[in-house]
Scaffold this motif. Sequence first.
Motif, PDB file in Angstrom:
ATOM      1  N   HIS A   1       0.857  -1.192   0.000  1.00 46.72           N
ATOM      2  CA  HIS A   1       0.000   0.000   0.000  1.00 46.72           C
ATOM      3  C   HIS A   1       0.889   1.236   0.000  1.00 46.72           C
ATOM      4  O   HIS A   1       1.856   1.325   0.766  1.00 46.72           O
TER       5      HIS A   1
ATOM      6  N   SER B   1       0.719   5.687  -0.260  1.00 48.33           N
ATOM      7  CA  SER B   1      -0.017   6.946  -0.291  1.00 48.33           C
ATOM      8  C   SER B   1       1.018   8.055  -0.423  1.00 48.33           C
ATOM      9  O   SER B   1       1.924   8.175   0.410  1.00 48.33           O
TER      10      SER B   1
ATOM     11  N   SER C   1       1.978  12.212  -2.364  1.00 54.27           N
ATOM     12  CA  SER C   1       1.479  13.434  -2.991  1.00 54.27           C
ATOM     13  C   SER C   1       2.636  14.226  -3.573  1.00 54.27           C
ATOM     14  O   SER C   1       3.793  14.059  -3.168  1.00 54.27           O
TER      15      SER C   1
ATOM     16  N   ASP D   1      -2.391  13.795  -5.686  1.00 49.25           N
ATOM     17  CA  ASP D   1      -2.504  12.850  -4.570  1.00 49.25           C
ATOM     18  C   ASP D   1      -2.765  11.471  -5.154  1.00 49.25           C
ATOM     19  O   ASP D   1      -3.688  11.301  -5.970  1.00 49.25           O
TER      20      ASP D   1
ATOM     21  N   LYS E   1      -2.865   7.023  -4.466  1.00 47.37           N
ATOM     22  CA  LYS E   1      -2.905   5.861  -3.589  1.00 47.37           C
ATOM     23  C   LYS E   1      -2.938   4.604  -4.457  1.00 47.37           C
ATOM     24  O   LYS E   1      -3.486   4.624  -5.557  1.00 47.37           O
TER      25      LYS E   1
ATOM     26  N   ASN F   1       4.665   4.237   2.662  1.00 46.89           N
ATOM     27  CA  ASN F   1       4.244   2.969   2.076  1.00 46.89           C
ATOM     28  C   ASN F   1       4.458   1.834   3.062  1.00 46.89           C
ATOM     29  O   ASN F   1       5.336   1.902   3.929  1.00 46.89           O
TER      30      ASN F   1
END
Length: 313
Positions: free
Chosen positions: A54, A56, A58, A76, A78, A302
């Motif tokens: 996973h 995320s 920006s 942004d 994900k 991450n």
Amino acid sequence: MITTKNLLGLIALLPLMTAQADDGGISFWLPGQFGALAAAPTEPGWSLPLIYYHVSASEGSNTAFARGGRTTLGVDAKADLLFASPTYTFAEPLFGAQAAVSVVAAVGRSETSVDATLTGPRGRTFSGGTDDSLKGASDVYLLGTLKWNYGVHNFMAYSMGNLPVGAYDPDRLVNIGLGHASMDAGGGYTYFDKTNEFSAVAGITHNWENPDTHYKNGLDAHLDWSASHFINSQTHLGVVGYFYHQVTGDSGSGATQGDFKSKVSAVGPQAGHFFKVGKDLWYTNLKGYYEFDAKNRAEGWNTWLSLVIPLSG
């Protein structure tokens, strides 16, 4: 009883590969791929490492990024990906080393939103925010390793390339496939005295031009590292990190932002644990990275949750 041989044979199977499109300052090499005991020899035979990943991240609203045929501000992103990496480790030495080959692929979902789109596909101009999401499969990645053991010292050479067959559309904001071929090669070292370990793996990536966007990333240098301590025969705790630095600029007619050299660093915790399933010894690892010092690249965090399944008894 969990032996040193079992430890080496499971943990060192964890490295897995993925990549995303180079447009937008995102590299073929996914930092953090190599972790604990990366250069240590493994058990011969078949194994199946699985990883849930996973991320995320920006990008600042004051930096323009070329992405999917657009020039964007304020991104942004994900992604959630599940990787499988069937691996075969040879019993017979090659050049005095233990050889292994892996085939890696992933399925998952990625989503991206942008604050503003300055230039769209085919030269059209847009303004305001937009978003995009995609479910699909990744490219297919091929990994080969050679590992040498000298007591507590272990050395590794590796190479990795991709077949660009994953979900990719040059007009999208987000892709799971790469859209072009790349090749990465390097080497690593692991110190392991049965209680403490330290691993470091460095490499260089060469990218071919994306034929759809005419964007060619420069040479990328990277270093993944791990340090951990076994608190008992089943559990180890420690820290992980990585450094990524683009050493030559981007090129091609699609590189509208110039050489656009990027960099990022990260550090975070890790924990690993061994457990029995029938007569087999399985291994799970959880590690996370917090990124900092980014330039011309998305910055965030991450997480990697890994499971190594031995298939050869």
